[in-house]
Design a protein around this motif. Structure first.
Motif, PDB file in Angstrom:
ATOM      1  N   VAL A  96       0.829  -1.207   0.000  1.00  0.00           N
ATOM      2  CA  VAL A  96       0.000   0.000   0.000  1.00  0.00           C
ATOM      3  C   VAL A  96       0.863   1.256   0.000  1.00  0.00           C
ATOM      4  O   VAL A  96       0.654   2.187  -0.796  1.00  0.00           O
ATOM      5  CB  VAL A  96      -0.937   0.005   1.221  1.00  0.00           C
ATOM      6  N   TRP A  97       1.858   1.304   0.867  1.00  0.00           N
ATOM      7  CA  TRP A  97       2.658   2.521   1.041  1.00  0.00           C
ATOM      8  C   TRP A  97       3.649   2.732  -0.095  1.00  0.00           C
ATOM      9  O   TRP A  97       4.024   3.879  -0.380  1.00  0.00           O
ATOM     10  CB  TRP A  97       3.381   2.491   2.376  1.00  0.00           C
ATOM     11  N   ASP A  98       4.099   1.677  -0.741  1.00  0.00           N
ATOM     12  CA  ASP A  98       5.036   1.832  -1.856  1.00  0.00           C
ATOM     13  C   ASP A  98       4.330   2.190  -3.161  1.00  0.00           C
ATOM     14  O   ASP A  98       4.976   2.598  -4.122  1.00  0.00           O
ATOM     15  CB  ASP A  98       5.836   0.539  -2.064  1.00  0.00           C
ATOM     16  N   HIS A  99       3.011   2.028  -3.213  1.00  0.00           N
ATOM     17  CA  HIS A  99       2.262   2.334  -4.426  1.00  0.00           C
ATOM     18  C   HIS A  99       2.260   3.855  -4.645  1.00  0.00           C
ATOM     19  O   HIS A  99       2.045   4.626  -3.701  1.00  0.00           O
ATOM     20  CB  HIS A  99       0.829   1.822  -4.305  1.00  0.00           C
ATOM     21  N   PRO A 100       2.484   4.321  -5.872  1.00  0.00           N
ATOM     22  CA  PRO A 100       2.582   5.774  -6.107  1.00  0.00           C
ATOM     23  C   PRO A 100       1.315   6.554  -5.777  1.00  0.00           C
ATOM     24  O   PRO A 100       1.393   7.735  -5.418  1.00  0.00           O
ATOM     25  CB  PRO A 100       2.918   5.867  -7.606  1.00  0.00           C
ATOM     26  N   VAL A 101       0.139   5.929  -5.906  1.00  0.00           N
ATOM     27  CA  VAL A 101      -1.115   6.631  -5.644  1.00  0.00           C
ATOM     28  C   VAL A 101      -1.534   6.491  -4.185  1.00  0.00           C
ATOM     29  O   VAL A 101      -1.674   7.481  -3.461  1.00  0.00           O
ATOM     30  CB  VAL A 101      -2.243   6.129  -6.573  1.00  0.00           C
ATOM     31  N   THR A 102      -1.734   5.258  -3.731  1.00  0.00           N
ATOM     32  CA  THR A 102      -2.173   5.059  -2.349  1.00  0.00           C
ATOM     33  C   THR A 102      -1.102   5.493  -1.356  1.00  0.00           C
ATOM     34  O   THR A 102      -1.412   5.990  -0.266  1.00  0.00           O
ATOM     35  CB  THR A 102      -2.542   3.589  -2.099  1.00  0.00           C
ATOM     36  N   LEU A 109      -2.004  11.789   4.742  1.00  0.00           N
ATOM     37  CA  LEU A 109      -2.794  11.554   5.946  1.00  0.00           C
ATOM     38  C   LEU A 109      -1.925  11.657   7.191  1.00  0.00           C
ATOM     39  O   LEU A 109      -2.308  12.277   8.185  1.00  0.00           O
ATOM     40  CB  LEU A 109      -3.454  10.175   5.864  1.00  0.00           C
ATOM     41  N   VAL A 110      -0.742  11.072   7.138  1.00  0.00           N
ATOM     42  CA  VAL A 110       0.169  11.122   8.284  1.00  0.00           C
ATOM     43  C   VAL A 110       0.669  12.546   8.519  1.00  0.00           C
ATOM     44  O   VAL A 110       0.715  13.017   9.662  1.00  0.00           O
ATOM     45  CB  VAL A 110       1.351  10.167   8.070  1.00  0.00           C
ATOM     46  N   ARG A 111       1.028  13.243   7.454  1.00  0.00           N
ATOM     47  CA  ARG A 111       1.503  14.623   7.605  1.00  0.00           C
ATOM     48  C   ARG A 111       0.427  15.504   8.237  1.00  0.00           C
ATOM     49  O   ARG A 111       0.713  16.348   9.088  1.00  0.00           O
ATOM     50  CB  ARG A 111       1.917  15.189   6.250  1.00  0.00           C
ATOM     51  N   SER A 112      -0.818  15.301   7.825  1.00  0.00           N
ATOM     52  CA  SER A 112      -1.917  16.060   8.407  1.00  0.00           C
ATOM     53  C   SER A 112      -2.050  15.756   9.891  1.00  0.00           C
ATOM     54  O   SER A 112      -2.298  16.646  10.711  1.00  0.00           O
ATOM     55  CB  SER A 112      -3.223  15.731   7.678  1.00  0.00           C
ATOM     56  N   GLY A 113      -1.867  14.479  10.239  1.00  0.00           N
ATOM     57  CA  GLY A 113      -1.950  14.074  11.637  1.00  0.00           C
ATOM     58  C   GLY A 113      -0.877  14.710  12.500  1.00  0.00           C
ATOM     59  O   GLY A 113      -1.075  14.924  13.700  1.00  0.00           O
ATOM     60  N   LEU A 114       0.268  15.043  11.894  1.00  0.00           N
ATOM     61  CA  LEU A 114       1.353  15.675  12.633  1.00  0.00           C
ATOM     62  C   LEU A 114       1.135  17.169  12.824  1.00  0.00           C
ATOM     63  O   LEU A 114       1.736  17.789  13.700  1.00  0.00           O
ATOM     64  CB  LEU A 114       2.683  15.450  11.893  1.00  0.00           C
ATOM     65  N   GLN A 115       0.270  17.757  12.011  1.00  0.00           N
ATOM     66  CA  GLN A 115       0.093  19.207  12.021  1.00  0.00           C
ATOM     67  C   GLN A 115      -1.133  19.684  12.781  1.00  0.00           C
ATOM     68  O   GLN A 115      -1.172  20.827  13.227  1.00  0.00           O
ATOM     69  CB  GLN A 115       0.015  19.714  10.576  1.00  0.00           C
ATOM     70  N   HIS A 116      -2.134  18.834  12.913  1.00  0.00           N
ATOM     71  CA  HIS A 116      -3.389  19.254  13.534  1.00  0.00           C
ATOM     72  C   HIS A 116      -3.821  18.241  14.588  1.00  0.00           C
ATOM     73  O   HIS A 116      -3.757  17.036  14.352  1.00  0.00           O
ATOM     74  CB  HIS A 116      -4.486  19.396  12.484  1.00  0.00           C
ATOM     75  N   ASP A 117      -4.292  18.739  15.708  1.00  0.00           N
ATOM     76  CA  ASP A 117      -4.684  17.851  16.799  1.00  0.00           C
ATOM     77  C   ASP A 117      -5.833  16.942  16.401  1.00  0.00           C
ATOM     78  O   ASP A 117      -5.815  15.748  16.688  1.00  0.00           O
ATOM     79  CB  ASP A 117      -5.068  18.681  18.028  1.00  0.00           C
ATOM     80  N   GLY A 159       6.389   3.946  13.189  1.00  0.00           N
ATOM     81  CA  GLY A 159       7.821   4.218  13.107  1.00  0.00           C
ATOM     82  C   GLY A 159       8.363   3.932  11.716  1.00  0.00           C
ATOM     83  O   GLY A 159       9.171   4.701  11.174  1.00  0.00           O
ATOM     84  N   LEU A 160       7.899   2.843  11.119  1.00  0.00           N
ATOM     85  CA  LEU A 160       8.317   2.503   9.764  1.00  0.00           C
ATOM     86  C   LEU A 160       7.845   3.560   8.770  1.00  0.00           C
ATOM     87  O   LEU A 160       8.594   3.963   7.867  1.00  0.00           O
ATOM     88  CB  LEU A 160       7.751   1.131   9.388  1.00  0.00           C
ATOM     89  N   VAL A 161       6.614   4.019   8.942  1.00  0.00           N
ATOM     90  CA  VAL A 161       6.084   5.075   8.072  1.00  0.00           C
ATOM     91  C   VAL A 161       6.949   6.328   8.162  1.00  0.00           C
ATOM     92  O   VAL A 161       7.329   6.926   7.136  1.00  0.00           O
ATOM     93  CB  VAL A 161       4.628   5.414   8.461  1.00  0.00           C
ATOM     94  N   LEU A 167      10.303  10.897   6.604  1.00  0.00           N
ATOM     95  CA  LEU A 167      11.655  11.437   6.725  1.00  0.00           C
ATOM     96  C   LEU A 167      12.602  10.883   5.662  1.00  0.00           C
ATOM     97  O   LEU A 167      13.633  11.490   5.370  1.00  0.00           O
ATOM     98  CB  LEU A 167      12.211  11.146   8.118  1.00  0.00           C
ATOM     99  N   LYS A 168      12.267   9.700   5.137  1.00  0.00           N
ATOM    100  CA  LYS A 168      13.046   9.055   4.069  1.00  0.00           C
ATOM    101  C   LYS A 168      14.514   8.890   4.456  1.00  0.00           C
ATOM    102  O   LYS A 168      15.426   9.317   3.752  1.00  0.00           O
ATOM    103  CB  LYS A 168      12.918   9.843   2.763  1.00  0.00           C
ATOM    104  N   VAL A 169      14.712   8.255   5.597  1.00  0.00           N
ATOM    105  CA  VAL A 169      16.062   8.003   6.089  1.00  0.00           C
ATOM    106  C   VAL A 169      16.637   6.783   5.373  1.00  0.00           C
ATOM    107  O   VAL A 169      16.030   5.711   5.342  1.00  0.00           O
ATOM    108  CB  VAL A 169      16.046   7.769   7.617  1.00  0.00           C
TER     109      VAL A 169
END
Length: 203
Positions: A96-102, A109-117, A159-161, A167-169
């Protein structure tokens, strides 16, 4: 020709329902937020919610802009040998996460979760009620340990996400799915099935 993927109707009504649902799910969680209460908050008849979104589950997925419906993929993950479930879970997760669309939608979704309560609360509800809880319920684990085991699995997945997709470490960011699955699956196996020596001290 009618557009696919969206029920016909008043767009303002649809957005009002989504706004009310986001508030209700964020405040009360998935289980305690009822269709009737959401309809009251939106000022519409409950039947309109079913008209626009179908089920409560589908409404919730729409509120978080979920890239996939876990109900569509988890049955395949849960089927088969119990000891191999952690690896199946990780491999499906990576698909799911490696797919270019999903994958792009999931990262958003995760970035939004980090920015808004409220987004963080919605992301937590999505992960716990739509994914982790279903896995834990299928395994029929000790009820006293199940919540902690589920939380530990969540730490590994989130953590994997963060490291691979947000962060793409390196080298994890570009490691092959086979490499990631082989490295992470044993941790999930330990969290799900092996003795939890600290379980009694965590409430």
């Amino acid at each position: 020709m009618a557009r696919t993927g969206r029920r016909p109707g008043n767009q303002d009504t649809r957005e009002a329902i989504l706004g009310a649902a986001r508030e209700a799910f964020a405040e009360r969680g998935y289980d305690r937020a009822s269709i009737r209460a959401i309809a009251t908050r939106a000022g519409v008849d409950p039947a309109l919610i079913h008209h626009y979104f179908g089920t409560k589950d589908q409404l919730f997925l729409a509120t978080v802009n979920a890239p996939i419906d876990p109900g569509d993929i988890l049955p395949k993950v849960l089927a088969g040998d119990r000891d191999e479930l952690p690896e199946r879970l990780i491999r499906t997760f990576l698909t799911v996460w490696d797919h270019p669309v999903t994958g792009s939608a999931a990262v958003a979704l995760v970035r939004s979760g980090l920015q808004h309560d409220w987004s963080a609360r919605m992301l937590r509800e999505f992960l716990t009620s739509r994914v982790i809880r279903r896995v834990i319920a299928h395994l029929e684990l000790d009820p006293a340990e199940a919540p902690l085991r589920g939380s530990l699995v969540a730490t590994q997945m989130i953590g994997l996400v963060m490291i691979r997709y947000v962060l793409k470490v390196e080298p994890l960011a570009t490691a092959s799915p086979e490499t990631v699955a082989a490295a992470v699956a044993p941790n999930l196996h330990r969290y799900l099935f092996e003795p939890l020596t600290v379980a009694s001290s965590i409430h």
